[in-house]
Design an enzyme around this catalytic site. Structure first.
Site, short mmCIF file in Angstrom:
data_model
loop_
_atom_site.label_atom_id
_atom_site.label_comp_id
_atom_site.label_asym_id
_atom_site.label_seq_id
_atom_site.Cartn_x
_atom_site.Cartn_y
_atom_site.Cartn_z
N LYS A 284 0.45 -1.20 0.43
CA LYS A 284 -0.06 0.39 -0.17
C LYS A 284 0.41 1.21 0.18
CE LYS A 284 -4.41 -1.73 1.57
NZ LYS A 284 -5.25 -2.31 1.86
N LYS B 50 -6.89 -12.01 -6.94
CA LYS B 50 -7.50 -11.69 -6.44
C LYS B 50 -9.15 -11.27 -7.19
CE LYS B 50 -7.92 -10.48 -1.43
NZ LYS B 50 -7.15 -10.65 -0.27
N LYS C 21 -12.33 -5.27 -5.15
CA LYS C 21 -13.81 -3.92 -4.74
C LYS C 21 -12.56 -3.30 -6.24
CE LYS C 21 -12.48 -2.64 -0.34
NZ LYS C 21 -13.44 -3.35 0.65
#
Ligand code: TRP
Length: 355
Positions: A115, A217, A220
């Site tokens: 991140k 994966k 969203k």
């Protein structure tokens, strides 16, 4: 052997809409665990500030995750459902854990590295300390079991490290105050204040992948909506997405070993298994040798049967924000009482003036 009372805790961030991966990997397990455990399920709104500080719809997203919990069958009266920021003891314990944990531990977290990206110096301190708040979420209730997705394993190991270091650093005070609980560490029985939490990971649907690319994966943030099934999708959309899911040209194998190197096939079999509460072996015993043109319609029917009622309930509950807020308020009060009991002792162990 552990003298701690068995307690389940888990958290979900209020970011974006929930999809099938969240449902099978987390929420469905939460529902199953509530049958024979005391459970606390938390919408971790403070954690979401590490992804986006200035937010227009944090309240709406917090309510939406809560609606998903309730629509999936979590019972907020028997168990506790609340949003993290209501119980300030999470932040208080996180601060103490910031002083227990080492910067090196945080720097090694793969989620932080992903991140923060290249410009680590410019990442927020909150993003670095994220796992410390997560450890506090769990340990402020002295929870023993935490159902999470595969990707949270490393954070749970850190939670164990923090508990162990706290228990060690304060062992003399824990002993003199008589607040330790016996537990097994290796071959030794020691007294600790915080339990060494067990992850609850696994099952056939622990890792749900994108419907367009079996190596990624389900997420969203994927730009293609066809890559995921949202918990709010209607029956036609669910069917269409499964029909269009990427596959290979071969028939399904008869055994799990035959899924090796076929990520899309493995993913669809895992989704079927997760939705039907079957093992992958059992799914292949039924569908081995059949083509995707046979398997996909069966999967679509199953997905619609299992997910459409949840989506319907979610729509119904989401319309009643007063009800959702009342659930969170009540849960927050009950959680707060438990968290404060832990913190009173923690302040005593540390030696903070609290009278
Ligand atoms: N980090 C978790 C995730 O992204 C969310 C989370 C925060 C959590 N606190 C927790 C999960 C405590 C389990 C227990 O999925």
């Amino acid at each position: 052997m552990s003298g701690f009372k068995q307690l389940v805790f888990s958290g979900v961030q209020p970011t974006g809409n929930l999809h099938l991966g969240n449902y099978l990997g987390a929420i469905k397990k939460f529902v199953a665990l509530q049958e024979s455990n005391d459970c606390i399920y938390c919408v971790v709104d403070l954690h979401s500030l590490t992804a986006q500080l200035v937010h227009d719809d944090l309240v709406a997203q917090t309510r939406s995750i809560t609606a998903a919990f309730l629509a999936s069958g979590i019972d907020p009266k028997k168990h506790i459902v609340f949003n993290q920021s209501r119980v300030m003891q999470h932040a208080e314990l996180a601060w103490i854990f910031n002083c227990v944990a080492r910067i090196g531990w945080m720097n090694r977290m793969t989620q932080f590295k992903d991140k923060a990206g290249k410009d680590r110096e410019n990442a927020s301190l909150g993003l670095l300390a994220y796992p410390s708040l997560m450890a506090a979420d769990i340990l402020v209730y002295r929870a023993t079991h935490v159902p999470v997705g595969d990707d949270q394993k490393q954070h749970l190991e850190l939670t164990r490290d923090i508990a162990q270091k706290f228990n060690n650093d304060f062992s003399a005070r824990i002993a003199s105050l008589g607040v330790g609980v016996p537990m097994q560490i290796g071959d030794e029985t020691v007294n600790g204040f915080f339990p060494i939490t067990e992850p609850v990971i696994g099952g056939p649907a622990a890792r749900i992948m994108s419907l367009r690319d079996g190596s990624k994966k389900m997420s969203k943030s994927d730009p293609s909506d066809l890559s995921r099934i949202n918990l709010t999708d209607d029956a036609d959309t669910i069917s269409k997405k499964i029909r269009k899911a990427k596959t290979d040209p071969d028939a399904l194998p008869g055994e799990v070993a035959g899924l090796e190197g076929r990520p899309e096939a493995e993913n669809l079999v895992g989704i079927y298994a997760g939705l039907a509460d079957m093992t992958k072996e059992a799914v292949l015993a039924e569908f081995g040798g059949r083509q995707f043109s046979d398997f996909k319609p069966a999967l679509a029917d199953l997905a619609v049967e299992k997910l459409a009622p949840v989506a319907g309930e979610m729509r119904r509950i989401s319309a009643d924000t007063a009800y959702i807020d009342a659930v969170l308020r009540d849960g927050g009060e009950r959680a707060g009482t438990k968290a404060e009991a832990t913190m009173k002792t923690v302040r005593e162990i540390i030696g903070l003036l609290d009278n």
